[in-house]
Write an enzyme that holds these catalytic residues in place. Structure first.
Site, PDB file in Angstrom:
ATOM      1  N   MET A 105       0.802  -1.221   0.000  1.00 24.92           N
ATOM      2  CA  MET A 105       0.000   0.000   0.000  1.00 24.92           C
ATOM      3  C   MET A 105       0.843   1.284   0.000  1.00 24.92           C
ATOM      4  SD  MET A 105      -2.905  -1.247  -0.291  1.00 24.92           S
ATOM      5  CE  MET A 105      -4.018   0.113   0.011  1.00 24.92           C
TER       6      MET A 105
ATOM      7  N   HIS B  29      -3.724  -5.434  -9.545  1.00 25.78           N
ATOM      8  CA  HIS B  29      -4.727  -4.417  -9.199  1.00 25.78           C
ATOM      9  C   HIS B  29      -6.123  -4.997  -9.445  1.00 25.78           C
ATOM     10  CE1 HIS B  29      -6.283  -0.404  -8.562  1.00 25.78           C
ATOM     11  NE2 HIS B  29      -7.091  -0.614  -9.585  1.00 25.78           N
TER      12      HIS B  29
ATOM     13  N   GLU C 225       3.709   6.188 -12.851  1.00 27.13           N
ATOM     14  CA  GLU C 225       2.292   6.577 -12.850  1.00 27.13           C
ATOM     15  C   GLU C 225       1.468   5.512 -12.122  1.00 27.13           C
ATOM     16  OE1 GLU C 225      -1.513   6.932 -15.795  1.00 27.13           O
ATOM     17  OE2 GLU C 225       0.457   6.584 -16.682  1.00 27.13           O
TER      18      GLU C 225
ATOM     19  N   ASP D 230      -0.810   2.749 -11.040  1.00 22.81           N
ATOM     20  CA  ASP D 230      -1.651   1.782 -11.764  1.00 22.81           C
ATOM     21  C   ASP D 230      -1.635   2.029 -13.271  1.00 22.81           C
ATOM     22  OD1 ASP D 230      -2.335   0.669  -9.295  1.00 22.81           O
ATOM     23  OD2 ASP D 230      -4.068   1.966  -9.062  1.00 22.81           O
TER      24      ASP D 230
ATOM     25  N   GLU E  84      -7.527 -13.133  -9.134  1.00 21.48           N
ATOM     26  CA  GLU E  84      -6.187 -12.572  -8.883  1.00 21.48           C
ATOM     27  C   GLU E  84      -5.199 -13.692  -8.567  1.00 21.48           C
ATOM     28  OE1 GLU E  84      -5.844  -9.172  -6.224  1.00 21.48           O
ATOM     29  OE2 GLU E  84      -7.949  -8.712  -6.497  1.00 21.48           O
TER      30      GLU E  84
HETATM   31  C1  GRF Z   1      -5.677  -7.286  -3.770  1.00 14.98           C
HETATM   32  O1  GRF Z   1      -7.023  -7.093  -4.127  1.00 14.98           O
HETATM   33  C2  GRF Z   1      -4.767  -6.619  -4.763  1.00 14.98           C
HETATM   34  O2  GRF Z   1      -5.264  -6.624  -6.057  1.00 14.98           O
HETATM   35  C3  GRF Z   1      -4.715  -5.207  -4.244  1.00 14.98           C
HETATM   36  O3  GRF Z   1      -4.702  -5.320  -2.847  1.00 14.98           O
HETATM   37  C4  GRF Z   1      -5.328  -6.561  -2.475  1.00 14.98           C
HETATM   38  C5  GRF Z   1      -4.329  -7.303  -1.664  1.00 14.98           C
HETATM   39  O4  GRF Z   1      -4.862  -8.494  -1.140  1.00 14.98           O
HETATM   40  N1  GRF Z   1      -3.572  -4.514  -4.779  1.00 14.98           N
HETATM   41  P1  GRF Z   1      -3.899  -9.582  -0.524  1.00 14.98           P
HETATM   42  O5  GRF Z   1      -3.075  -8.881   0.572  1.00 14.98           O
HETATM   43  O6  GRF Z   1      -3.039 -10.115  -1.601  1.00 14.98           O
HETATM   44  O7  GRF Z   1      -4.809 -10.612   0.075  1.00 14.98           O
END
Ligand code: GRF
Length: 198
Positions: free
Chosen positions: A94, A113, A147, A149, A178
């Site tokens: 983050m 993302h 930039e 994302d 994901e």
């Molecule tokens: C995921 O949704 C990812 O796409 C976003 O943050 C979230 C992280 O989830 N960047 P995790 O920590 O991998 O469970």
């Protein structure tokens, strides 16, 4: 003989479910990567315990200890330098990385993302998708540039938005994709075939 594996560092800030998906993928003998280290920007991130339990080296670079981004990133670079790292995989990390940091790892930083970029950059993607009434969303694995994302797409996975969805139900549907997309994207990169949409 198994092909050589690239070394990845995974950067997290929290739960670490994408990291866990990469840990599991790396168990396959033919997977083209191994995890050199997991680094968290929060010392209490639950993902760190998952990595430790899997026998992976972990480090924290506590963002609260730094008054500016330059100091935080210098410390991050020091941690990375202690391991053989070819690629950095951001997985729920983050913190925005500066151009200086990104330039030090050209086309070597990857992020996941929870939207079909370039749509819905930034936070709270699922709530915004629902507010707009769009019928399809998904996730994107992409190279990181300065930039936010904004870097070149490696792979996308789509999911439908269903009647009655809440941000939570939609997030869970996207997250399942994901966990498939991130390992798949690494395989594509290693085969030299990024920028594929599924
Ligand atoms: C995921 O949704 C990812 O796409 C976003 O943050 C979230 C992280 O989830 N960047 P995790 O920590 O991998 O469970």
């Amino acid at each position: 003989m198994a092909p050589p594996r690239i070394n990845i560092a995974i950067l997290i800030s929290g739960r670490g479910s994408n990291m866990k998906a990469l840990i599991e993928a790396c168990r396959a003998p033919d997977f083209p990567a191994r995890i050199a280290v997991v680094i968290s920007s929060h010392p209490e991130a639950p993902g760190l315990e998952i990595a430790r339990a899997a026998g992976i080296a972990v480090e924290s670079v506590d963002q609260k200890k730094f008054s500016d981004r330059a100091g935080f990133e210098a410390s991050l670079q020091e941690s990375l330098a202690r391991y053989p790292v070819d690629y950095i995989c951001l997985a729920g990390f983050m913190r925005l990385l500066s151009a200086r940091f990104v330039d030090a790892w050209p086309e070597r930083i990857i992020n996941i993302h929870p939207s079909l970029l370039p749509a819905y950059k930034g936070l709270d993607t699922h709530a915004r998708v629902l507010a707009d009434g769009v019928r399809e969303t998904g996730c994107t694995v992409h190279f990181v540039t300065a930039e936010m994302d904004g870097g070149p797409v490696i792979l996308q996975k789509k999911v439908p938005v269903l009647p009655g969805d809440t941000p939570e139900t939609l997030a869970a549907r996207v997250l399942a994709q994901e966990h498939i997309a991130y390992p798949e994207a690494l395989r594509l990169i290693m085969r030299g075939q990024p920028a594929v949409c599924a």
